[in-house]
Structures are given as structure tokens and as C-alpha cells.
Write a protein that holds these residues in place. Structure first.
Motif, short mmCIF file in Angstrom:
data_model
loop_
_atom_site.label_atom_id
_atom_site.label_comp_id
_atom_site.label_asym_id
_atom_site.label_seq_id
_atom_site.Cartn_x
_atom_site.Cartn_y
_atom_site.Cartn_z
N MET A 7 0.81 -1.12 0.09
CA MET A 7 -0.17 0.08 -0.18
C MET A 7 0.83 1.40 0.02
SD MET A 7 -3.45 -0.77 2.34
CE MET A 7 -2.62 -1.14 3.71
N GLN A 8 1.98 1.31 0.79
CA GLN A 8 2.62 2.60 0.84
C GLN A 8 3.46 2.45 -0.36
OE1 GLN A 8 2.86 4.80 3.06
NE2 GLN A 8 1.56 3.83 4.49
N HIS A 9 3.95 1.39 -1.19
CA HIS A 9 4.52 1.59 -2.40
C HIS A 9 3.61 2.21 -3.57
CE1 HIS A 9 5.29 -0.49 -6.39
NE2 HIS A 9 6.73 0.08 -6.00
N GLU A 10 2.27 1.73 -3.50
CA GLU A 10 1.44 2.20 -4.49
C GLU A 10 1.22 3.93 -4.12
OE1 GLU A 10 -1.82 -0.39 -3.95
OE2 GLU A 10 -1.05 -2.00 -5.26
N ARG A 11 1.09 4.18 -2.74
CA ARG A 11 0.68 5.47 -2.43
C ARG A 11 2.06 6.45 -2.81
NH1 ARG A 11 2.75 8.65 1.47
NH2 ARG A 11 1.32 10.54 2.06
N ALA A 12 3.26 5.80 -2.70
CA ALA A 12 4.41 6.83 -3.04
C ALA A 12 4.61 7.01 -4.41
CB ALA A 12 5.77 6.13 -2.45
N ASN A 13 4.28 6.03 -5.30
CA ASN A 13 4.40 6.00 -6.89
C ASN A 13 3.28 7.04 -7.12
OD1 ASN A 13 6.43 4.68 -7.84
ND2 ASN A 13 5.35 2.76 -7.66
N ARG A 14 2.02 7.09 -6.63
CA ARG A 14 0.90 7.92 -7.09
C ARG A 14 1.36 9.27 -6.65
NH1 ARG A 14 -2.51 5.56 -4.02
NH2 ARG A 14 -2.84 6.90 -2.40
N LEU A 15 1.66 9.76 -5.47
CA LEU A 15 2.24 10.86 -5.03
C LEU A 15 3.34 11.40 -5.83
CD1 LEU A 15 2.46 13.35 -2.76
CD2 LEU A 15 4.00 11.68 -1.47
N SER A 61 30.51 7.45 3.39
CA SER A 61 29.38 7.15 2.55
C SER A 61 28.20 7.19 3.26
CB SER A 61 29.50 5.74 1.88
OG SER A 61 29.27 4.65 2.99
N VAL A 62 27.15 7.60 2.62
CA VAL A 62 25.68 7.92 3.54
C VAL A 62 24.65 7.19 2.62
CG1 VAL A 62 24.19 9.47 4.24
CG2 VAL A 62 26.56 10.03 4.15
N LEU A 63 23.84 6.39 3.32
CA LEU A 63 22.60 5.91 2.54
C LEU A 63 21.32 6.59 3.39
CD1 LEU A 63 21.06 3.83 1.00
CD2 LEU A 63 20.95 2.37 3.25
N LEU A 64 20.52 7.28 2.50
CA LEU A 64 19.32 8.01 2.91
C LEU A 64 18.18 6.73 2.72
CD1 LEU A 64 19.92 11.26 1.60
CD2 LEU A 64 19.73 10.74 3.90
N VAL A 65 17.23 6.64 3.77
CA VAL A 65 16.38 5.66 3.88
C VAL A 65 14.89 6.48 3.78
CG1 VAL A 65 14.98 3.92 5.10
CG2 VAL A 65 17.71 3.92 5.19
N CYS A 66 14.01 5.75 2.89
CA CYS A 66 12.67 6.52 2.68
C CYS A 66 12.93 7.94 2.45
CB CYS A 66 11.90 6.28 3.94
SG CYS A 66 11.52 4.72 4.65
N ALA A 67 13.83 8.27 1.30
CA ALA A 67 14.23 9.81 1.06
C ALA A 67 13.46 10.07 0.02
CB ALA A 67 15.69 9.56 1.04
N GLY A 68 12.26 9.64 -0.71
CA GLY A 68 11.59 10.32 -1.68
C GLY A 68 12.47 10.83 -2.91
N VAL A 69 12.11 12.12 -3.21
CA VAL A 69 12.79 12.77 -4.32
C VAL A 69 14.31 13.46 -4.07
CG1 VAL A 69 10.60 13.38 -5.22
CG2 VAL A 69 12.04 15.00 -3.96
N GLY A 70 14.72 12.92 -2.79
CA GLY A 70 16.23 13.15 -2.74
C GLY A 70 16.48 14.67 -1.82
N ASP A 88 14.39 4.63 -1.66
CA ASP A 88 12.99 4.57 -1.54
C ASP A 88 12.38 3.66 -2.03
OD1 ASP A 88 11.20 7.32 -0.39
OD2 ASP A 88 10.16 6.01 -2.04
N LEU A 89 11.15 3.23 -1.69
CA LEU A 89 10.21 2.32 -2.37
C LEU A 89 9.61 2.66 -3.55
CD1 LEU A 89 9.30 -0.66 -1.36
CD2 LEU A 89 7.48 0.57 -0.43
N SER A 90 9.51 3.87 -3.96
CA SER A 90 8.86 4.56 -5.28
C SER A 90 10.00 4.68 -6.17
CB SER A 90 8.29 5.87 -4.75
OG SER A 90 8.03 6.70 -5.90
N GLU A 91 9.83 3.78 -7.54
CA GLU A 91 10.66 4.02 -8.62
C GLU A 91 10.39 5.42 -9.09
OE1 GLU A 91 8.02 1.91 -8.10
OE2 GLU A 91 8.79 -0.02 -8.68
N LYS A 92 9.26 6.05 -8.86
CA LYS A 92 9.08 7.35 -9.60
C LYS A 92 9.66 8.57 -8.72
CE LYS A 92 4.61 6.19 -11.88
NZ LYS A 92 3.37 6.28 -12.12
#
Length: 268
Positions: A7-15, A61-70, A88-92
């Protein structure tokens, strides 16, 4: 992929499916007021790392988690970090990130299960306002502990009277339902100790108020030059610092010890 993650994956891609020009500008603007309001929590985190000798922008080196558009990635790159990966979980969202800032690497990751990353694969792992979107925030946090070799930074809502009085408990967007998990030092420390099984990891918790949207609306109504609006915003937060122990936000940091795990403590 669990139902909650799906659900979060679908929501993130929609957003993030809306690439309208200007929609994501607040992540990259040079407006001094917006930059101050957006970046003050990140500055606080870097200051804590620097004060403890755990900050080296040239080599870490830094990894950002759940970081959206950066947006956080751009902030770190502007601070001098040369190896920043936005996940992020959103490819978009990651597509937008690559378009907005060519300096950043991107990685499609489920924050609750980053099995493709080896233990200690990144020096610093950071999340801002991301763990509370996960169905299992503690799982996301312990994965951050696993893949970080130096430090974990968690910038998330803090539990307390103020949060319970005015904060949301549930966020609902279509079929995506999210329980807003709030942290405190006790939760942070217990999750750290139980996962690492070490007593020599340093756990740091900084609590304070952060209401960037409210403060922005408030000071933007003042018929003043932008630099004076920025000064007004700083004054608002200085006043709120007087009651920081009641704050709605937390910067939590775990400094991981180096070397092999010591013998476990025996309880009496």
C-alpha cells in the motif's frame, strides 16, 4: 511484499507520479527562510556527529532511507558529502531524484528488509520523517543499524503530551493507512541494545520543537523583507527552545562501536 508495504509503495508512486514543474521546489530552493526551516533538523544531526568526531564528509558514504525525491541528499551533497545514496520504495520518486540532482546515487529499497546490502555497507545511514510511514518501524530501524558501520541518524516525531494533543495518530490516503509511530530515547535505546547486544554503542537523543509549515505561514504574513522574516523564524524557535524537553521532534543518533562484540553482560 507485505500488504502494508504494498500500500505504501502504491501510495508513494501515486504521490510522486506528478512531475509538475515547481511541485518539489521546496526541496531544492535557495530561499533562505525555506532552507532554514527545512534544514535545521539536519544541521542539528550533523553537529552532533561532528561534536563526537564521527563526521567526515570527504570519505564517508551515506545511505538515506525513505528519502523520496532526494531533498536530504541534496542537502548533504551541499555540505560536502561526495558519496550519497538516496533510497526509496517509489521508482517514480527515485526518477525525480536523478532528474533533480545528478550528484546523487539512487537505490530502490524496502527499508524494512535491505537484504541486498551487506552488514556495515555504508558509514552513515539517515532517515528523516520516514520510519513512521513503515508498517514495522522498528524493523526499519534495526535494518539501519545493520547496514551502518559508523552511525545511524533518526529524525522522527517524538511521543509526548504535545504530540498526543495535536498530532495525528493515523494518516489515511486512499487505501494506504499509516499509524504514526512516535519515538523517544527509551524506545531508541531498547531497540538498539536488543539488536546489537552491546552496551558500548552510544545512544543520543535530542528533543525539540519543529513546526516548519506553521512557522513559515506565520512569518510569511509579516510585511517584512525576507531576511527579517528569517530572523523572526529564528526568534520563534529560540523561544521554543526554552521548552525543548516537551518538543514534538527528535534527532536520535546511535554511534556504533568499532571492533568485535565484547562478551555479553550477565544479569544478576
Amino acid at each position: 511484499m507485505s500488504d502494508g508495504i504494498k500500500m505504501q509503495h502504491e501510495r508513494a508512486n501515486r504521490l510522486h507520479g506528478d512531475s509538475t514543474e515547481g511541485l518539489w521546489d521546496y526541496h531544492y530552493t535557495r530561499d533562505p527562510l525555506i532552507r532554514y526551516l527545512r534544514d535545521r533538523r539536519l544541521h542539528r544531526a550533523l553537529t552532533e556527529l561532528d561534536n563526537r568526531g564521527r563526521l567526515d564528509v570527504a570519505t564517508q558514504s551515506v545511505l538515506l532511507v525513505c528519502a523520496g525525491v532526494g531533498g536530504e541528499g541534496t542537502f548533504l551533497a551541499n555540505q560536502g558529502f561526495v558519496d550519497v545514496t538516496v533510497s526509496d520504495l517509489s521508482e517514480k520518486a527515485l526518477g525525480l531524484c536523478r532528474r533533480f540532482d545528478k550528484r546523487l546515487k539512487t537505490r530502490f529499497l524496502n527499508a524494512e528488509q535491505m537484504s541486498e546490502i551487506e552488514d556495515g555497507g555504508y558509514d552513515v545511514v539517515l532517515v528523516q520523517d520516514g520510519l513512521h510511514h513503515l508498517p514495522r518501524p522498528i524493523s526499519g530501524f534495526t535494518e539501519m543499524l545493520r547496514v551502518a558501520s559508523n552511525a545511524v541518524v533518526v529524525i522522527e516525531p517524538h511521543t509526548g503530551l504535545v504530540a498526543r494533543a495535536i498530532g495525528k495518530t493515523w494518516e489515511i490516503d486512499g487505501e494506504a493507512v499509516n499509524y504514526v509511530f512516535r519515538w523517544n530515547r527509551n524506545i531508541l535505546e531498547q531497540a538498539t541494545r536488543s539488536y546489537l547486544l552491546r552496551n558500548d554503542a552510544e545512544v543520543i537523543s535530542c528533543r525539540f520543537f519543529d513546526h516548519n509549515l506553521v512557522v513559515n505561514r506565520l512569518v510569511s504574513k509579516l510585511r517584512l523583507p525576507r531576511r527579517l522574516q528569517l530572523l523572526a523564524a529564528r526568534c520563534v524557535y529560540r523561544l521554543l527552545d526554552l521548552v525543548a524537553p516537551m518538543g514534538n521532534m527528535m534527532v536520535g543518533i546511535v554511534l556504533k562501536p568499532s571492533g568485535p562484540s565484547p562478551q555479553r553482560l550477565v544479569g544478576h
